[in-house]
Design a protein around this motif. Structure first.
Motif, short mmCIF file in Angstrom:
data_model
loop_
_atom_site.label_atom_id
_atom_site.label_comp_id
_atom_site.label_asym_id
_atom_site.label_seq_id
_atom_site.Cartn_x
_atom_site.Cartn_y
_atom_site.Cartn_z
N GLU A 288 7.26 12.38 13.93
CA GLU A 288 7.93 10.86 13.52
C GLU A 288 7.10 10.39 12.51
N VAL A 289 8.39 10.83 11.30
CA VAL A 289 7.71 10.05 10.36
C VAL A 289 8.64 8.85 9.57
N ALA A 290 9.10 7.98 8.49
CA ALA A 290 9.36 7.34 7.92
C ALA A 290 9.74 8.52 6.42
N PRO A 291 10.40 8.82 5.65
CA PRO A 291 10.56 9.51 4.73
C PRO A 291 9.97 8.44 3.25
N ARG A 292 9.66 7.33 3.48
CA ARG A 292 10.41 5.93 2.57
C ARG A 292 8.27 6.54 2.47
N ASP A 293 7.77 6.38 3.66
CA ASP A 293 5.93 6.21 3.79
C ASP A 293 5.92 7.56 3.03
N VAL A 294 6.30 8.14 3.16
CA VAL A 294 5.81 9.64 2.49
C VAL A 294 6.15 9.67 0.75
N VAL A 295 6.71 9.13 0.36
CA VAL A 295 6.90 9.19 -0.69
C VAL A 295 6.37 8.00 -1.36
N ALA A 296 5.26 6.92 -0.66
CA ALA A 296 4.22 6.41 -0.82
C ALA A 296 3.29 6.82 -0.93
N ALA A 297 3.15 8.04 -0.36
CA ALA A 297 1.84 8.75 0.64
C ALA A 297 1.77 10.25 -0.55
N CYS A 298 2.67 10.08 -1.33
CA CYS A 298 2.84 11.37 -2.52
C CYS A 298 1.78 10.61 -4.09
N LEU A 299 2.64 9.09 -3.46
CA LEU A 299 1.92 8.54 -4.98
C LEU A 299 0.98 7.92 -5.28
N PRO A 300 -0.04 8.04 -6.42
CA PRO A 300 -0.96 7.21 -6.44
C PRO A 300 -0.89 5.93 -6.28
N ASP A 301 -1.84 5.23 -5.94
CA ASP A 301 -1.97 3.36 -5.40
C ASP A 301 -1.81 2.97 -6.69
N PRO A 302 -1.13 2.14 -7.28
CA PRO A 302 -0.89 1.64 -7.91
C PRO A 302 -2.27 1.01 -8.57
N ALA A 303 -2.81 0.22 -7.61
CA ALA A 303 -3.68 -0.93 -7.59
C ALA A 303 -5.10 0.12 -8.72
N THR A 304 -5.20 1.25 -8.61
CA THR A 304 -6.48 2.34 -8.31
C THR A 304 -5.49 2.77 -10.70
N LEU A 305 -4.81 2.40 -10.54
CA LEU A 305 -4.78 3.04 -11.66
C LEU A 305 -4.85 2.29 -13.22
N GLY A 306 -4.77 0.91 -13.43
CA GLY A 306 -5.74 0.01 -14.39
C GLY A 306 -6.19 0.83 -15.53
N ASP A 307 -7.17 1.21 -14.90
CA ASP A 307 -8.17 2.44 -15.81
C ASP A 307 -7.28 3.30 -17.21
N ARG A 308 -6.46 4.18 -16.19
CA ARG A 308 -6.11 4.77 -17.09
C ARG A 308 -4.23 4.23 -18.27
N MET A 309 -4.41 2.85 -17.56
CA MET A 309 -2.83 2.47 -17.83
C MET A 309 -2.80 1.63 -18.63
N TYR A 310 -1.63 2.44 -20.26
CA TYR A 310 -2.08 1.66 -21.78
C TYR A 310 -0.79 0.67 -21.42
N GLY A 311 -1.01 -1.01 -22.12
CA GLY A 311 0.45 -1.43 -22.86
C GLY A 311 0.55 -2.88 -21.92
N LYS A 312 1.25 -3.37 -21.93
CA LYS A 312 1.62 -4.47 -21.56
C LYS A 312 3.20 -5.36 -20.46
N THR A 313 2.50 -5.94 -19.83
CA THR A 313 4.37 -6.28 -18.93
C THR A 313 4.28 -7.22 -19.09
N CYS A 314 6.49 -7.70 -19.25
CA CYS A 314 6.70 -9.11 -19.61
C CYS A 314 7.16 -9.19 -18.71
N ALA A 315 7.39 -10.75 -18.06
CA ALA A 315 8.33 -11.19 -17.05
C ALA A 315 8.66 -12.76 -17.90
N GLY A 316 9.82 -12.97 -17.87
CA GLY A 316 10.73 -13.82 -18.53
C GLY A 316 11.64 -14.63 -17.44
#
Lengths: 403, 403
Positions: A288-316
């Motif tokens: 038994e498993v929640a589908p959304r948990d499986v989607v999350a498990a298939c994607l890379p952990d965002p916290a580990t992507l900093g070294d491969r990430m480029y660009g800027k983010t803006c909040a406002g």
């Protein structure tokens, strides 16, 4: 004032970045980093500073949270776990007599028959229902104090206090030009939370109508972001600012639009169509498993992507109305983080760093007494000036463009 | 000739429909329906006709298949189980001295270093490697005799024999306008299998180049299907016709394109982009589960959808070249089944009924001696005329449109 002792719940991307940011400040005595995974808590706390310690903690019951608060003589709980756990942490902090801060509020539930027209249970409703208790106990729950909600609400209050005589519309607008090398698809923020906020009915506030909802991804607009980010397609998304800002700031209309971009919107629509956004467990492959948990498990952990990430983010926060002089005015108050800078300076990627800096500043203002209060309060309930001053002091300036 | 006694392996959608179709014919003495699940075999065989019996059988070893053939004095094995079991059934039939028919051929394996440019092990390679043995034993393995492969190959041979003097390209094109009431998204066939065939490298044949592969979903084209189905976007998909047709029919190029439609292609691309097509378990929500199993679990079971399904499915073979008179010619030979008709007449949905009718016709032609042969042969190795005549006699006509 008694020395500040913080229980930081959640050693994910935001929690880990908050540790790195707080480690450079001296306003607190202790930060206990707690996570369901004790190893993850230990890694986040390992910044070579004895003021940080780590514990394993299941935050799903108020009792466990309260026990940890008492054991570590916690004065302030900072909740940086996913919003499903808001209520047990909020109640656990209260039971232990601690103040409380979070970055996202208690979850909404759609209207049972008209989900895309009327609000059901709104974001934060469960927390605001407890406001009198918090006032009575002289304890503060400072809710929604990340970047959005958080800094965006501070901007709204600043605009109302300093820039505008009349506000017709406040629109929080979030956009980025971040790309991640080596992945076909790699969200820079928790996909679980992104699905939650993007597929819920977006909420809109209008002075004459109150809060109401629309279909997901409604009212697309192309917003021009500053600092070289440029034009990004934004759509309405359910977000705390829309329920927080009208409580303290007078505005004809309040919206939140997220610059998801076309590809991301298509992915979210597809997940929804196939039922893969669901959180109710299904039976698959003998488990038994929640589908959304499986989607999350298939994607890379965002916290580990900093070294491969480029660009800027803006909040406002974009504000339209009339200035103090009565003349038509339109301003965008914003904060940009370049991923190359946050990685070099802190070793954390731009999106989580930008979220994490705000609760650290808030804790510092509370420790210093510059911000004080009791009850359940949003960031716009406080004086924005010392907060924005701290932001500059922390090395990450903010700006205004007038249009 | 000795009386025909058939071992029908697989009592799923296609096997059950084949029973319903064969029950109206008198060319055979006995059909033994075999399935891993004896109850499912019994349900499929329960058509009130003593010529049908049911047994439980695990088809994963040649020995078990051969033993069942000997016990029931089987003359012909019809394999209607999923293609993972082709080789044990093919070898088991041979060991027992039975003739053999299947609807899909032995599986491919991608080229180890250039999967999207070169073929590795092709569909059916393992079966064709045994061809001399089958010739030596004077036994026939008639491979790929469903609708596609199957009827589509018969159409290719018919075009070469009767309509064309020179063939530049043969393109099998499959499209439908089936919709399922009450679901946002409900594939009319197994999503697990669809992902498998759509994400394998598609194979293409060219006279001067031999067989080669491309990226999934390559060469999209909008194909106009007859009988009111209309325009559907088709893309290259790995399919048996591309390896069968060039062995018996001279053509400059052979392709197979599946009319998945834009929406379905987008869904498959998104699943692949997010890694949700994967069959290797991931850890999610405290359990280990294959993402593809979760996708399948979120969608309705296609076998249960016949009553809620509307529309038609079309299989056919498009041929471009020069007619017998040397003039440019372009024809589409096709077969359409309306779901309302197949449900009303047979109680089976259009897609499985259309697959099942072809092996029953082939068995009848073999029983009558109209088709005969030995070795490993595709449908295009035989005279197409008696097959197409039977199709009309079975009440399900075919057509040609010239373009």
């Amino acid at each position: 004032m008694e020395p500040m002792r913080v229980l930081l719940l959640g050693a994910g991307g935001v929690g880990s970045a908050a540790v790195a940011i707080a480690a450079r400040r001296d306003f607190f005595e202790q930060v206990v980093v707690a996570d369901y995974d004790p190893g993850r808590a230990a890694r986040a706390a390992a910044v070579g500073d004895a003021r940080f310690s780590a514990v394993g903690l299941d935050a799903s019951t108020p009792g466990a949270v309260a026990a940890a608060c008492r054991e570590h003589r916690v004065t302030h709980v900072l909740n940086a776990v996913d919003p499903r756990f808001v209520m047990p942490i909020f109640e656990g902090a209260f039971a232990a007599g601690a103040h409380y801060l979070d970055l996202a509020m208690s979850l909404s539930r759609p209207h049972p028959t008209e989900p895309y027209r009327r609000v059901g249970v709104k974001l934060g409703d469960e927390q605001f229902a407890a406001a009198d208790r918090w006032v009575g106990a002289n304890r503060l729950a400072l809710v929604g104090i990340g970047v959005e909600p958080g800094l965006s609400d501070v901007f709204a209050r600043y605009a109302a206090d300093r820039l505008f005589g009349r506000i017709d519309e406040i629109g929080v607008r979030d956009g980025a030009n971040l790309v991640v090398d080596g992945y076909d698809f790699a969200p820079s923020f928790s996909i679980w939370t992104t699905i939650e906020e993007c597929l819920n009915p977006p909420v809109i506030y209008e002075h004459d109508r109150g809060w109401y909802t629309t279909e997901p991804f409604s009212e697309p607009e192309v917003f021009e972001f500053p600092d070289g980010i440029g034009r990004v397609e934004c759509v309405n998304v359910e977000h705390e600012e829309v329920v927080l800002i009208p409580r303290w700031v007078n505005s004809g209309r309040v919206t939140f639009k997220y610059g998801l971009g076309r590809e991301f919107i298509d992915v979210l629509r597809t997940l929804h169509k196939l039922g893969l956004d669901g959180t109710r467990p299904v039976r698959a492959g003998g488990v038994e498993v929640a589908p959304r948990d499986v989607v999350a498990a298939c994607l890379p952990d965002p916290a580990t992507l900093g070294d491969r990430m480029y660009g800027k983010t803006c909040a406002g926060t974009w504000v339209r109305g009339a200035g103090k002089d009565g003349a038509a005015r339109e301003s965008y108050l914003y904060h940009v983080v370049d991923n190359a800078w946050s990685m070099r300076e802190y070793g954390h990627q731009a999106v989580v760093w930008q979220t994490a800096v705000n609760p650290v500043i808030a804790l510092e203002l509370l420790a210093e007494g510059a911000w004080r209060g009791s009850g359940v309060l949003g960031p716009e309930a406080f004086d924005p000036q010392p907060f924005l001053d701290k932001l500059v002091e922390y090395g990450t300036p903010w700006g205004i463009t007038n249009r």
